[in-house]
Write an enzyme that holds these catalytic residues in place. Structure first.
Site, PDB file in Angstrom:
ATOM      1  N   GLN A 237     -18.247 -34.337  -5.588  1.00 16.49           N
ATOM      2  CA  GLN A 237     -17.846 -33.039  -6.293  1.00 16.49           C
ATOM      3  C   GLN A 237     -18.284 -33.144  -7.633  1.00 16.49           C
ATOM      4  OE1 GLN A 237     -13.627 -33.178  -3.749  1.00 16.49           O
ATOM      5  NE2 GLN A 237     -13.727 -31.906  -5.717  1.00 16.49           N
ATOM      6  N   ARG A 384      -6.770 -30.169  -3.761  1.00 15.30           N
ATOM      7  CA  ARG A 384      -6.752 -28.667  -3.955  1.00 15.30           C
ATOM      8  C   ARG A 384      -5.777 -28.195  -5.045  1.00 15.30           C
ATOM      9  NH1 ARG A 384      -8.494 -24.384   0.343  1.00 15.30           N
ATOM     10  NH2 ARG A 384      -9.042 -22.733  -0.995  1.00 15.30           N
ATOM     11  N   CYS A 385      -5.759 -29.147  -6.320  1.00 17.60           N
ATOM     12  CA  CYS A 385      -4.815 -28.489  -7.456  1.00 17.60           C
ATOM     13  C   CYS A 385      -5.469 -29.339  -8.542  1.00 17.60           C
ATOM     14  CB  CYS A 385      -3.329 -28.982  -7.194  1.00 17.60           C
ATOM     15  SG  CYS A 385      -3.309 -30.886  -7.156  1.00 17.60           S
ATOM     16  N   GLU A 760      -7.127 -23.001  -6.320  1.00 16.74           N
ATOM     17  CA  GLU A 760      -6.139 -23.895  -5.878  1.00 16.74           C
ATOM     18  C   GLU A 760      -4.821 -23.274  -6.177  1.00 16.74           C
ATOM     19  OE1 GLU A 760      -8.556 -27.786  -7.219  1.00 16.74           O
ATOM     20  OE2 GLU A 760      -7.532 -27.024  -8.848  1.00 16.74           O
TER      21      GLU A 760
END
Ligand code: FAD
Lengths: 806, 288
Positions: A237, A384-385, A760
């Site tokens: 990522q 996902r945050c 997110e």
């Protein structure tokens, strides 16, 4: 102009710029199975590496004997910590300032920890050899409960830290203590509590789960010994950071390391950090000079590479009788597993958890976080945050419901009463953030009206009465969640990773014929950057998105950036893209002025070119300007039309939203059915509404999974349970609720295009909506808090404990 | 997640398959759909050195009626069970149950023979076969024998099947026309094995139960034929007291494992709830 000249609307539409529901260009290859992922890569002579892993959660490793394994034809090497010591890589630094074993160095700290790395000609031989590596263990007492970590007689997990009273984030008060982090005003908060009419206190736990991307973590390392160059293909990522780390660890100069992240099948935070698999593959390739591939299987992914959450939040709110909140106090016990390998900006041991005051105007607050070691896999990544923001949102949203219950107030009304007001923005929160913009009341009212909130409450009341009369075994819950996120890490004044400031970048090159290639420091894992980045450029420089190619993930060609996670791509790289595009437009204006023989101040921008003010017939399109830039630039001007921009954001962005969940629960089986789920998101300027909707659907599906059952657990021996898709809950289309999406638009005042980021939000806001729905359903039986996850048996258990089974 | 090395065999007759099994003993395993066996091999929980693929044996396919029985070949896939007009008419509970197994992809390949021979208490067909009082036809070196489904299961993965035997067919006595039936399965998601499930077949005479048969899935280390519960209900009007007693009798024979689906107590209670719901639906469906 003749009739064939396109109208302004037609020219605008042809760009497919910002605001357009442009179809995702990457899907053409993805839907045809033509994506190129790491495991698709086959380099000449490539061999395969795989791990011998520990069956024990805590044990001394007394002997590793690879003799029999090495006898299998096709086995090339078996690496152990002893071998890695030769290159000073038996341990590696973590992003959180700790160190982590690459291969077991004398002991193991969690089940499935990497013990030895087998390199073989193919995967089958490697797996056969793994069975033959003999490892002798001496079991040690196992610590799985974080609440026992700091007991005086708790086993010592990290003898390597013995006597170290100072950790990466300040003093350590116990041998299993990692850090204590405090924010806010302790005395003022204590005062607020002593003066409060009403207080609540609850231990709110957010269980351990896992990002579980469809594609697991993997890499191919290829060392060219002649050139002294290392190429690493991987599911990264943050490819640039990986290159920097690889250079620092291997001492190969950074320009001789090529990191390439090809198509990535989901990341969700799992692919931010560096793992033993990468290090071992790289070392094996450096030693052998042949390419080495390492690919995790599903169980390895779920049980070893970066879990998420495991936060235990003791939360207290002080309030007045009328519902006005006056103070917030939170203590978090954070279970980090065997090593602190949290992926947060370096100075933030608990991420941005201090967003925990949420959407509410708390005059004062105090937060403390203690991180501890246990015999579990390391991680604590932002699934996902933004960093620890889901935990914070869950904490405050659950606590506000508990307060509403205590005050006998409607939870939506309690929120409306305490929201930060529109005129308070930019708003200084009690725990140190400056919220950029928001209009919470408008969003909340729109959401309540759309779902018919008051009617639902009336229906719920009637159902409760029917349940009490024995007419039904079904109860109804309404989950309210109003979240404020903090994303876009981040300003260099407070965000860095290993010292590198968290800016991001974009480079745009306009070719002579008016088409474009652009590259960014971010890396899409499914977010659709190839589509949306082109839309920003299209609007900014008037070249159709279809003529713009977006490329990310190759550190040789892309400008340096910190990668994609924490919803930072749009707030940071999105801004860099807009600013790079504006540099191009500025130069284009000078070229157009030269072409039209007017002053550049006499020109105005019009969709896809410049025109003379008051004389729109005299215009030059970007296509014409691009040609001129290479063919006949103005005298004294450099030819060409390209720009690079590095963007250091002045502030974070603060997306928000109002989510409502309506749930029906079968008290006898514990099965919960989501009847409706409504999600209103405000992410500022909307670049591509269709992509936003897709992101929201995906994030809500994950939120649903997490709240309703997705969990990594350990038994008392430290055996990891549920680390396969048999038990780890990934909902299918059948279980997934129908999503109703909606929006308001409150642009970010400091972002060049006003966008805030959305990928997110649905995970952050969704989890509390689901959990609050379950909790809300049981409130009338006297329940205040039921811990997640809310799978059927736990709901049944809660119903039983409340006497609902007669 | 990579299986060990094995030799692959593809016989074309039952006799040939049995001969291969005889010559390799426990080192050989029959392979039908592979949707239970291959995952076990990938986890190296099973490591057969010889795989005997039954896909080439035409005799093991097909669904037919023979006298009072329906005979289903072992290699009949779950999808073929769902699409069989004969079963839909005579034994609709098989279709209902098959539709609750795994997902369409698995049902295209997974077979009835594999499902019942596997011996995993999580499989749905074994309890159903006990409910229907089916028997299994086993072929071995000494010829054929039949074992009742109610006698077949000994413990998890231990059955009456000998290593050199093949299960060739399942024989099911056809229940009377107008019977009521239901298979109720509680599961966490599509593709999951049961937290608990109950199969019920009954016939009604006016308001009272003429005949009732009950079996339970995944609440013990074998499927459970609930004989006592069936007996309690026979002759009753399915009044709530009798149902309560029958449910208690069914719960009493369960001995589930605690796992991620829930603790043992929950799974026992769910067996009871599934039974209650199956009884209600079966009674609604029965001709009076
Ligand atoms: C994700 C997933 C979900 C599933 N969910 C369910 C579910 O909900 N309910 C359910 O019932 N099943 C479920 N299954 C299992 C599936 O139905 C299998 O197909 C079935 O259990 C086995 O059938 P098979 O033909 O695949 O057998 P195989 O896997 O080929 O064989 C299973 C075992 O039986 C033996 N065997 C096979 N055929 C014979 C024979 N003719 N004679 C002797 N021995 C034989 C094999 O040696 C092996 O030991 C699921 C499977 C998966 C992968």
């Amino acid at each position: 102009m003749n009739d064939m000249t396109p109208t302004r609307e037609q020219r605008e539409a042809a760009l497919e710029g910002m605001g357009c529901k442009r179809k995702r260009v990457e899907d053409v290859r993805f839907t045809q199975g033509k994506g190129q992922y790491v495991d698709d890569l086959k380099l000449p002579g490539m061999v395969f590496g795989d791990f011998v892993r520990s069956p024990y959660a805590h044990a001394k490793v007394t002997k590793i004997d690879a003799t029999e394994a090495l006898k299998i034809p096709g086995v090339i090497a078996v690496l152990t910590a002893e071998d890695l010591k030769g290159v000073n890589l038996a341990w590696m630094p973590t992003l959180a300032g700790d160190v982590q074993m690459v291969l077991a160095d004398g002991k193991v700290l969690y089940q499935n920890q990497e013990v030895a790395f087998v390199v073989a000609e193919d995967r089958y031989i490697a797996d056969d050899a793994i069975q033959l590596v003999e490892v002798e263990y001496e079991e040690l007492p196992v610590l799985v409960d974080p609440f026992q970590s700091m007991a005086p007689d708790a086993p010592v997990l990290r003898p390597d830290l013995e006597g170290k009273t100072e950790g990466a984030h300040g003093p350590r008060k116990h041998h299993n203590h990692i850090f204590n982090w405090g924010v806010g005003d302790k005395d003022e908060t204590a005062k607020a509590f002593s003066e409060a009419d009403v207080t609540i206190k609850e231990l709110i736990s957010y269980h351990r789960t896992h990002p579980s991307p469809l594609e697991t973590c993997q890499c191919v390392a290829s060392m060219d010994k002649v050139k002294g160059e290392l190429t690493v293909y991987g599911t990264f990522q943050a490819p640039h950071v990986i290159r920097t780390v690889a250079s620092l660890l291997s001492t190969i100069p950074e320009h001789k390391i090529h990191v390439i992240a090809p198509d990535i099948g989901g990341g969700f935070g799992n692919k931010v950090g560096a793992y033993p698999g990468y290090i071992c593959a790289i070392v094996a390739s450096i030693v052998t000079g042949i390419p080495v591939k390492w690919v995790e299987d599903r169980m390895e992914n779920l049980s070893t590479t970066s879990f998420a959450r495991d936060y235990h939040m003791t939360t207290e709110i002080a309030a007045k009788n009328d519902g006005t909140v006056t103070g917030l106090k939170v203590h978090v016990l954070a279970d980090h597993g065997g090593f602190d390998a949290c992926a947060d900006p370096s100075k933030w041991p608990a991420g941005f958890f201090n967003i925990v005051t949420g959407s509410y105007d708390f005059p004062t607050a105090h937060l403390e976080v203690d991180g501890v070691y246990t015999n579990k896999a390391p991680g604590g990544v932002a699934y996902r945050c933004s960093f620890r923001v889901t935990e914070a949102a869950y904490c405050i949203e659950r606590a506000m419901d508990i307060l509403a219950q205590k005050l006998d107030m409607d939870p939506a009304d309690l929120r409306l009463k305490n929201f930060v007001k529109p005129e308070q923005f930019p708003y200084q929160s009690a725990l140190g953030w400056e919220y950029d913009s928001g209009d919470y009341h408008t969003a909340m009212h729109k959401a309540m009206d759309t779902i018919g909130y008051r009617e639902l409450r009336a229906e719920q009341k009637a159902k409760q009465e029917a349940f009490k009369r024995g007419e039904t075994r079904e109860i109804m819950g309404i989950g309210v969640s109003f979240f404020t996120e903090i994303v876009g890490a981040g300003p260099s004044k407070n965000c860095d990773i290993l010292g590198v400031a968290m800016f991001d970048s974009a480079e745009i090159r306009v070719h002579p014929t008016g088409s474009v290639i652009s590259r960014m420091g971010t890396k899409s894992q499914g977010q659709g950057h190839e589509t949306t980045w082109a839309q920003i450029i299209a609007t900014e420089i008037g070249i159709p998105a279809a003529d713009i190619m977006v490329e990310e993930g190759n550190t040789d060609t892309a400008p340096y950036g910190l990668g994609t996670y924490g919803s930072r791509s749009t707030p940071v790289a999105g801004a860099a893209i807009a600013l790079a595009a504006r540099k191009i437009r500025n130069k284009a204006q000078m070229i157009a002025a030269h072409m039209l023989e007017v002053s550049e101040y006499d020109l105005e921008w019009d969709i896809d070119g410049f025109q003379v003010k008051g004389n729109p017939q005299a215009r030059k399109s970007m296509k014409e300007i691009a040609w001129a830039a290479y063919h006949a630039p103005p005298p004294n001007m450099e030819p060409g039309l390209e720009a690079v921009s590095y963007y250091d954001p002045p502030n974070m962005t603060y997306p928000f939203g109002a989510y409502f969940c309506v749930m029906d629960i079968d008290v006898d089986t514990g099965v919960a059915k989501t009847r409706r789920f409504y999600a209103l998101d405000d992410c500022g300027t909307r670049i591509n509404p269709m992509i936003i909707e897709g992101q929201v659907h995906g994030g809500l599906t994950e939120a649903f999974a997490i709240a309703m059952g997705q969990e990594i657990t350990y038994d008392e021996m430290g055996n990891v349970m549920g680390a396969s898709f048999m038990d780890f809950f990934i909902p299918t289309a059948v279980e997934t609720p129908h999503w109703e999406t909606d929006h308001t638009v409150t642009p970010s005042p400091h972002h060049p295009i006003g966008a805030k980021g959305v990928g997110e939000s649905p995970n952050v806001g969704g989890v509390p909506a689901f959990s609050n729905a379950v909790n809300d359903a049981f409130q009338f039986m006297g329940s205040t808090h039921i811990q997640m996850p809310h799978d059927a048996w736990r709901i049944w258990q809660a119903a039983k404990d409340l006497g609902a089974h007669g | 997640m990579i299986p060990g090395e094995f030799t692959y065999h593809r016989p074309s007759s039952v006799a040939e398959a049995v001969a291969i099994l005889v010559s390799h003993g426990d080192e050989a395993r029959p392979l039908s759909g592979g949707h239970s066996l291959i995952p076990m091999m990938k986890l190296r929980m099973a490591a057969p050195e010889h795989l005997v693929d039954l896909a080439g044996i035409a005799d093991l396919k097909g669904i037919s009626e023979s006298g009072d029985n329906i005979v289903i070949g072992a290699m009949t896939t779950q999808n073929e069970l769902i699409n069989s007009a004969l079963l839909t008419e005579k034994l609709p509970i098989i279709r209902e149950t098959s539709l609750l197994i795994a997902d369409p992809q698995i049902r295209y390949v997974g077979t009835l023979g594999g499902n019942v021979a596997n011996g995993d208490p999580g499989n749905d067909m074994p309890a159903l076969m006990q409910c229907l009082n089916a028997s299994y036809v086993l072929a071995g070196p000494d010829g054929e024998r039949e074992v009742a489904a109610r006698e077949f299961y000994e413990a998890a993965y231990f059955t009456a099947l000998a290593p050199e035997e093949l299960l060739t067919a399942v024989k099911i006595p056809v229940p009377p026309a107008g019977h009521g039936f239901a298979y109720e399965k509680l599961k966490r998601k599509v593709g999951d094995y049961a937290t608990a499930a109950a199969a019920v077949v009954l016939t009604m005479n006016g308001s009272s139960v003429d005949f009732c048969s009950i079996a339970l899935t995944n609440v013990s280390d074998t499927p459970l034929y609930a004989g006592d519960a069936s007996a309690i209900l026979t002759g009753s009007t399915l009044d709530s007291d009798t149902i309560k007693r029958a449910v208690a009798a069914a719960e009493a024979i369960t001995d589930p494992a605690s796992d991620a689906r829930g603790p043992a107590e929950y799974r026992t209670k769910m067996a009871g709830i599934m039974l209650q719901r199956a009884l209600t639906r079966a009674a609604e469906r029965a001709n009076r």
